[in-house]
Design an enzyme around this catalytic site. Structure first.
Site, PDB file in Angstrom:
ATOM      1  N   HIS A 193      68.202  68.104  68.846  1.00  0.00           N
ATOM      2  CA  HIS A 193      69.188  67.941  67.772  1.00  0.00           C
ATOM      3  C   HIS A 193      68.888  68.816  66.554  1.00  0.00           C
ATOM      4  O   HIS A 193      69.628  68.765  65.564  1.00  0.00           O
ATOM      5  CB  HIS A 193      69.257  66.475  67.326  1.00  0.00           C
ATOM      6  CG  HIS A 193      70.077  65.623  68.250  1.00  0.00           C
ATOM      7  ND1 HIS A 193      69.547  64.620  69.002  1.00  0.00           N
ATOM      8  CD2 HIS A 193      71.399  65.643  68.548  1.00  0.00           C
ATOM      9  CE1 HIS A 193      70.505  64.050  69.728  1.00  0.00           C
ATOM     10  NE2 HIS A 193      71.635  64.650  69.469  1.00  0.00           N
ATOM     11  N   ARG A 223      79.750  56.425  72.184  1.00  0.00           N
ATOM     12  CA  ARG A 223      80.264  56.998  70.940  1.00  0.00           C
ATOM     13  C   ARG A 223      81.198  58.145  71.298  1.00  0.00           C
ATOM     14  O   ARG A 223      81.178  58.655  72.415  1.00  0.00           O
ATOM     15  CB  ARG A 223      79.131  57.492  70.049  1.00  0.00           C
ATOM     16  CG  ARG A 223      78.429  58.721  70.583  1.00  0.00           C
ATOM     17  CD  ARG A 223      77.301  59.153  69.670  1.00  0.00           C
ATOM     18  NE  ARG A 223      77.773  59.836  68.483  1.00  0.00           N
ATOM     19  CZ  ARG A 223      77.742  61.170  68.329  1.00  0.00           C
ATOM     20  NH1 ARG A 223      77.248  61.939  69.277  1.00  0.00           N
ATOM     21  NH2 ARG A 223      78.190  61.718  67.219  1.00  0.00           N
ATOM     22  N   ASN A 225      82.428  62.055  70.210  1.00  0.00           N
ATOM     23  CA  ASN A 225      82.126  63.245  69.428  1.00  0.00           C
ATOM     24  C   ASN A 225      83.285  64.216  69.669  1.00  0.00           C
ATOM     25  O   ASN A 225      84.062  64.038  70.592  1.00  0.00           O
ATOM     26  CB  ASN A 225      80.795  63.844  69.891  1.00  0.00           C
ATOM     27  CG  ASN A 225      80.260  64.853  68.904  1.00  0.00           C
ATOM     28  OD1 ASN A 225      80.712  64.933  67.766  1.00  0.00           O
ATOM     29  ND2 ASN A 225      79.285  65.636  69.350  1.00  0.00           N
ATOM     30  N   GLU A 265      84.483  64.324  73.323  1.00  0.00           N
ATOM     31  CA  GLU A 265      83.461  63.864  74.265  1.00  0.00           C
ATOM     32  C   GLU A 265      83.293  62.361  74.123  1.00  0.00           C
ATOM     33  O   GLU A 265      82.997  61.858  73.042  1.00  0.00           O
ATOM     34  CB  GLU A 265      82.111  64.520  73.953  1.00  0.00           C
ATOM     35  CG  GLU A 265      82.081  66.002  74.188  1.00  0.00           C
ATOM     36  CD  GLU A 265      80.774  66.630  73.726  1.00  0.00           C
ATOM     37  OE1 GLU A 265      80.621  67.851  73.946  1.00  0.00           O
ATOM     38  OE2 GLU A 265      79.906  65.928  73.141  1.00  0.00           O
ATOM     39  N   TYR A 316      79.484  74.931  62.186  1.00  0.00           N
ATOM     40  CA  TYR A 316      78.713  74.441  63.325  1.00  0.00           C
ATOM     41  C   TYR A 316      79.620  74.235  64.538  1.00  0.00           C
ATOM     42  O   TYR A 316      79.241  74.510  65.673  1.00  0.00           O
ATOM     43  CB  TYR A 316      78.031  73.123  62.943  1.00  0.00           C
ATOM     44  CG  TYR A 316      77.331  72.443  64.084  1.00  0.00           C
ATOM     45  CD1 TYR A 316      76.227  73.044  64.705  1.00  0.00           C
ATOM     46  CD2 TYR A 316      77.754  71.208  64.552  1.00  0.00           C
ATOM     47  CE1 TYR A 316      75.589  72.424  65.758  1.00  0.00           C
ATOM     48  CE2 TYR A 316      77.118  70.581  65.601  1.00  0.00           C
ATOM     49  CZ  TYR A 316      76.035  71.187  66.207  1.00  0.00           C
ATOM     50  OH  TYR A 316      75.401  70.563  67.245  1.00  0.00           O
ATOM     51  N   LYS A 317      80.822  73.769  64.290  1.00  0.00           N
ATOM     52  CA  LYS A 317      81.736  73.529  65.391  1.00  0.00           C
ATOM     53  C   LYS A 317      82.491  74.801  65.808  1.00  0.00           C
ATOM     54  O   LYS A 317      83.322  74.751  66.712  1.00  0.00           O
ATOM     55  CB  LYS A 317      82.722  72.413  65.017  1.00  0.00           C
ATOM     56  CG  LYS A 317      82.037  71.031  64.953  1.00  0.00           C
ATOM     57  CD  LYS A 317      82.996  69.934  64.556  1.00  0.00           C
ATOM     58  CE  LYS A 317      82.287  68.585  64.362  1.00  0.00           C
ATOM     59  NZ  LYS A 317      81.848  67.952  65.619  1.00  0.00           N
TER      60      LYS A 317
END
Lengths: 346, 321
Positions: A193, A223, A225, A265, A316-317
């Site tokens: 991470h 979760r 994402n 996701e 980041y994405k």
């Protein structure tokens, strides 16, 4: 009634589409008009009929096409599937979990019969009917993890738990958002991470690790994402960056609706019984902007989320290059009215 | 019910005296199905309805993980303990319906090990019953050294010798046989992992010698059979639930919180898993931290407590729960 599996591609001519029913069941990830990290983990329990949570392992209309795409990726790059020697037992655990869940949720497509260690697995959509000895790798054409994950949608990371940490020691990863199993294998939770911005300062990873190492058998968690992808590619790996990276420069005001996809996701976390490992299935759902706009609430909200996203996160994405074009396009779908609470469409 | 783990409805299918102190209990599922698969070293928490009070004690599963038609545990009777083992010995009979937790493993084998060196003391043998069965089935390399007070109290020593022959070494206190620990630890092949389960003194001895002889800490695994220690009674205020409760001498803080109708998370009830960790809002007095979860810094800070094993002596204590 069975699922009608689509014939479609995730490369070249990109014929991937969602049917209208699948648009409505899309796991839209934003419960409010803004987005920031949170430890958004909840128990992975069965949800409403017709949703992606109707079964704990979801099989949908893209199943056959996704499995064909996975086979193509593996043929080019076998390192997308790796298992360190001590993880074989965890592979059997995963095989049992996926066969159980798929046959339970979709009996018309999958059948598992057991006679002691003699197991028979029938996968009708892929035309497979195999009998093998559970625990004996020589009775399967691949190792147990590879065998079953060539027949299961989504990526799978199998984590060994030791020294109060989780270690990515096995996995099948072909539908990832710009990370690589071959790079991360053998790393622990903090190591893999490390590239994520902002979340370390918030102590999120320490809390998340404590939660994950306490995941119990019979009590999976999940979760959501998200990120965005240009063209409906499942394989956006670092190894193939030269193929999909340049796509980001092709977004124009005319083609946003067809090219830009929200990629969600659904990550779930399961304790494996024999190995005491944790498996982390990452199920990828894609929806193009033209499909998303059929649900006006989602289009309005997505406009606000993308517009207000902190630059570090957008970067980041990987959205930075086409974000202005996308925000401009989405703004026309945002009449400024309030969005209702919750994830679902109105 | 509890937020700890998923529960299993079981019936006691057999109760077998093993020796003067130890009795074995067999459980099957009430619905006749197979029990969940587990891994060597796992425990279950057994719920005991003892009059108006519920006792929750963890016990290692000692059957083979390959056979889930039943679970077996072995309980050593403790005549001066808090009463859980006495309840098991006196009140639990075949046919009794009980509730146990799903298996939880906090003493897992490290499957990377080239060799597994196991040291057991007394009733600390139980997790190794399942671990040796698991390893034997996979052709794993293991060696077990087992100390007990006398031959007649060597619980399952005969079974182990018969199954594994020279992989089992026995030591009897009454014959003054002692593990030659330093020699044992300094002659192991590279890649060996060490596992120890038994009384606290034995665990500390083994960990200390292993550290002194250069064993990396990540190759040394241990499981405490720590029951909550009794102590002076004390009062606690629970800020969120707005209750003030008394913790009796023989009761743990966690048990008192549960008895007050609050449902805190837990897994091990022995101070190692971290699930029941609770924030301290204020205190005037001294903590007796018996846990192995919080860091020394956490202990010194006075901001956190593990209610399953830790106690308090002083004027006032307010917890977040």
């Amino acid at each position: 009634m069975g699922i009608t599996f689509r014939k479609e591609t995730f490369r070249d001519d990109f014929t991937f589409r969602n049917s209208p029913e699948h648009i409505r069941r899309f796991p839209f990830p934003f419960h409010e008009d803004a987005y920031m990290y949170a430890v958004n983990i909840e128990p992975h329990v069965v949800g409403p009929k017709g949703s992606v949570l109707e079964n704990l392992i979801d099989v949908d209309e893209h199943y056959v096409a996704e499995m064909q795409d996975r086979a193509l990726v593996l043929a080019e790059d076998p390192l997308r599937c790796q298992s360190l020697p001590h993880m074989t037992l965890a592979g059997w655990d995963l095989l049992e979990l996926l066969m159980e869940q798929q046959s339970l949720g979709y009996p018309e497509h999958f059948t598992l019969t057991r006679d002691g260690d003699r197991w028979r697995w029938i996968n009708r959509p892929l035309g497979i009917d195999d009998t093998f000895t559970f625990g004996d790798t020589s009775t399967l054409p691949y190792g147990p993890m590879e065998y079953i994950t060539r027949q299961s949608q989504g990526d799978f990371c199998i984590l060994d738990q030791r020294d109060g940490n989780l270690w990515m020691d096995a996995g099948m990863v072909t539908t990832q958002a710009d990370w690589s199993l071959d790079f991360d294998i053998g790393m622990n939770f903090f190591e893999w991470h490390a590239p994520v911005p902002l979340a370390h300062e918030k102590g999120i990873f320490i809390r998340a690790l404590k939660f994950l190492t306490n995941i119990q058998q019979g009590k999976p968690a999940r979760r959501l994402n998200w990120t965005m992808t240009v063209n409906p590619r499942l394989d956006t790996s670092p190894e193939n960056y030269h193929k999909w990276g340049p796509d980001r420069a092709t977004v124009t005001p005319e083609n946003v609706g067809d090219k830009v996809h929200l990629r969600v996701e659904l990550q779930s976390f399961w304790r494996l019984p024999r190995s005491n490992g944790i498996v982390f299935p990452i199920r990828c759902y894609l929806i193009k902007m033209d499909e998303l706009l059929t649900q006006p609430k989602w289009a309005r909200r997505l406009h606000r989320v993308i517009r207000d996203l902190p630059d570090e996160l957008a970067n980041y994405k990987g959205l930075t290059r086409y974000r202005p074009t996308l925000v401009e396009w989405l703004s026309k779908l945002d009449d400024g009215s309030a969005t209702s609470p919750g994830f679902g469409p109105d | 019910m509890s937020t700890g783990t998923t529960k299993l409805d079981v019936v006691v299918s057999d109760v077998v005296p093993v020796n003067d102190l130890v009795t074995r209990f067999h459980f099957r599922r009430r619905d006749g199905e197979l029990l969940p698969t587990f891994s060597g070293g796992a425990h279950v928490v057994v719920e005991m309805r003892d009059g108006g009070r519920t006792r929750l004690n963890p016990y290692s599963l000692m059957g083979s993980p390959l056979d889930t038609s039943e679970y077996t545990i072995s309980v050593r009777r403790d005549d001066v303990g808090r009463g859980g083992s006495l309840f098991m010995h006196r009140n639990v009979r075949p046919g009794l319906e009980m509730v146990i937790s799903y298996p939880v493993n906090l003493f897992s084998l490290d499957l990377r090990a080239k060799k597994h060196l196991m040291l057991a003391g007394g009733i600390g043998i139980t997790p190794f019953m399942a671990q040796t069965a698991q390893l034997a089935a996979e052709g794993g390399n293991f060696e077990l050294h087992y100390t007990c007070r006398t031959a007649s109290l060597g619980t399952y020593a005969d079974v182990l010798r018969e199954r594994y022959d020279r992989r089992i070494r026995l030591y009897h206190d009454d014959r003054e046989e002692r593990i030659e620990l330093d020699r044992l630890l300094s002659t192991q092949p590279l890649g060996t992992h060490l596992y120890v389960c038994g009384p606290a003194g034995m665990i500390n001895w083994v960990r200390d010698r292993a550290a002194a002889l250069g064993w990396p800490p990540e190759t040394v695994h241990f499981e405490h059979f720590a029951a909550p220690q009794p102590g002076l009674p004390f009062d606690v205020t629970l800020a969120v639930s707005g209750k003030t409760i008394r913790v009796d001498e023989q009761q743990s803080l966690l048990e008192a919180i549960e008895a007050a109708g609050v449902d805190p998370p837990y897994l091990c009830r022995g101070g190692v898993c971290g699930q029941c960790e609770t924030n301290v809002i204020s205190h005037d007095g001294k903590f007796i931290h018996n846990d192995h979860w919080l860091s020394e810094e956490d202990h010194r800070s006075g901001c956190k407590i593990m209610p399953c094993v830790s106690r308090f002596e002083g004027k006032s204590l307010v917890l977040e729960r």
